[in-house]
Scaffold this motif. Structure first.
Motif, PDB file in Angstrom:
ATOM      1  N   LEU A 160      85.595  42.785  57.374  1.00 31.64           N
ATOM      2  CA  LEU A 160      84.329  41.756  57.367  1.00 31.64           C
ATOM      3  C   LEU A 160      84.589  39.886  57.380  1.00 31.64           C
ATOM      4  N   LEU A 161      85.837  40.078  56.256  1.00 26.74           N
ATOM      5  CA  LEU A 161      86.024  38.281  56.121  1.00 26.74           C
ATOM      6  C   LEU A 161      87.495  37.701  56.977  1.00 26.74           C
ATOM      7  N   SER A 162      87.242  38.763  57.939  1.00 23.45           N
ATOM      8  CA  SER A 162      88.409  37.901  59.541  1.00 23.45           C
ATOM      9  C   SER A 162      87.601  37.214  60.081  1.00 23.45           C
ATOM     10  N   VAL A 163      86.008  37.244  59.893  1.00 27.76           N
ATOM     11  CA  VAL A 163      85.354  36.847  61.288  1.00 27.76           C
ATOM     12  C   VAL A 163      85.346  35.975  60.249  1.00 27.76           C
ATOM     13  N   GLN A 164      85.293  34.985  58.695  1.00 29.57           N
ATOM     14  CA  GLN A 164      84.380  34.255  58.265  1.00 29.57           C
ATOM     15  C   GLN A 164      84.382  32.631  59.142  1.00 29.57           C
TER      16      GLN A 164
END
Length: 454
Positions: free
Chosen positions: A112-116
């Motif tokens: 989830l955090l990898s696309v920020q």
């Protein structure tokens, strides 16, 4: 149009922000804000034609920008330049293991955090134990090539990822949520779980949505089941607050032989089919000494079939950075042998829509119908529910006449369908959109502050 700007750290200036040349401002800006932290600064345009945000290193550190910050959105209101959004993802279940700080869900959150960066959101994980009320900061967890702890201000927006109702109802969890929302006016999205009967009763009030709803009632006595079996031939009994297909029973009545049947998943024996002479005997066997008020009874639907098995559909909808609903994922779920549901843990399988080759309806027609219904229901739910809703997972069905039916709406949808290789694109899109909604909420909260001061 909301635009992303790369950040440059400036080392030859102090307490200064250099604005991108194409950034339009209507007032003189004197304050830079990041999350709930702010500081007076010199704010001026870039000297050359550069569409980057230059922030002096001292100001960058004073406001607790994470060192990994690379792209941000900018909003200017009155004398303040807001950079962000800083998004806090609130959850529980933290461990002391550095490589898996959130236990079995560490991989889910890392993805989830990898696309920020592509979304232009600075996102971090935190729990109630990480909040420093005295300093107005949070010791959050960031993910970039591994997990690391970082001190950040209270965020602009909070995304609720509490894993279950039991934890959600803990006093310490509720206390943090209430304080951050009420004292700091931080928008909080996906704040709770849906109750099946409550959702049904709220949507029933909307004439545009009621045609999607199978008849559903609280399970108060056997007579309502008897009547519904007579009308529909089969019904489903479900926990009001259940998930993952657990505790669901299908009841059938055969008018020819006069017997009652039930399908369900037994913990020890797997999928089972049982026969009874009387409905009362069936119910007493299934629900001996259990409180029936925890269940609902729902009309059974004769679903379209594939490979001679029932099919229903999982559809995800998300709010985008403009605050508009989008359909972001769709997949077919085929029931397992003898299973009462299409859930994977009951033997169901997932297929992409174009893999359904033997149904009465073409995949394009099914996608059109299901997309229209999911967006209509998303908008209706948003009007009926309290708080901000950023994503919904729907279980929808199509009967053999092509009519769409809503079986469940999930405030915190699971992601098991994305294990299917051809659904990876949906996995990425739903993750992006679940963070992207924070841009819209940040802008709205800033504009509401502007209204207060006018």
């Amino acid at each position: 149009m909301k635009k992303l700007y790369p950040i440059e750290i400036i080392t030859d200036s102090e307490n200064t922000v250099y604005l991108p040349t194409d950034f339009d401002r209507n007032t003189d800006l004197k304050i830079l804000a990041f999350g709930t932290a702010s500081k007076e600064a010199t704010i001026k345009k870039q000297n050359k034609s550069r569409n980057t945000v230059g922030i002096s290193s001292d100001l960058f550190n004073d406001l607790h920008f994470p060192s990994s910050t690379s792209n941000i959105h900018l909003f200017a209101v009155n004398e303040t330049l807001y950079a962000g959004p800083l998004l806090g993802i609130f959850t529980s279940g933290f461990s002391t293991i550095k490589v898996r700080p959130i236990g079995d869900r560490s991989i889910l959150f890392s993805k989830l955090l990898s696309v920020q960066k592509t979304v232009g959101v600075i996102a971090f994980l935190f729990g109630e134990q990480h909040v420093n009320w005295d300093t107005g900061t949070i010791n959050g967890l960031l993910y970039e090539d591994g997990w690391k702890s970082v001190e950040v201000p209270f965020p602009n927006v909070i995304y609720d990822r509490i894993p279950n109702r039991r934890i959600e109802n803990l006093n310490k969890i509720q206390a943090v949520k209430n304080r951050l929302q009420q004292e700091y006016s931080i928008p909080w999205y996906n704040p709770g779980f849906f109750n099946k009967l409550d959702i049904y009763e709220r949507l029933l009030q909307d004439d545009n949505i009621s045609d999607y709803l199978p008849e559903t009632h609280a399970l108060t006595n056997f007579s309502v089941i008897e009547r519904m079996l007579s009308n529909f031939g089969n019904v489903y009994i479900k926990p009001k607050n259940g998930s993952l297909g657990k505790g669901i029973y299908q009841l059938l009545y055969d008018k020819k032989d006069g017997y009652y049947y039930t399908r369900f998943k037994d913990i020890d024996q797997g999928n089972r089919l049982m026969k009874f002479d009387h409905l009362e005997a069936l119910m007493n066997h299934l629900f001996d000494k259990q409180n029936l008020s925890h269940y609902i009874v729902q009309q059974g639907i004769h679903l379209i079939r594939s490979e001679n098995k029932s099919v229903d559909f999982r559809i995800h909808t998300n709010k985008n950075k403009d605050g508009q609903w989008e359909m972001t994922a769709i997949a077919a779920k085929i029931a397992g042998p003898g299973s009462v549901t299409t859930h994977l843990n009951n033997g169901g399988i997932v297929k992409a829509m174009d893999e359904l080759s033997d149904t009465d309806l073409k995949s394009e027609e099914m996608i059109t119908k299901l997309t229209k219904a999911s967006l209509q229901i998303s908008k209706a739910l948003e009007k009926q529910m309290e708080g901000y809703i950023g994503e919904i997972g729907f279980d929808l069905g199509l009967d053999r006449k092509g009519r769409v039916w809503l079986f469940e709406a999930n405030a915190k949808p699971g992601r098991s369908i994305f294990k299917h290789p051809s659904l990876k694109k949906f996995d990425l899109e739903t993750r992006r959109k679940s963070l992207e909604y924070a841009v819209f909420l940040m802008e709205q909260s800033i504009l509401s502050l502007e209204d207060i001061y006018q």
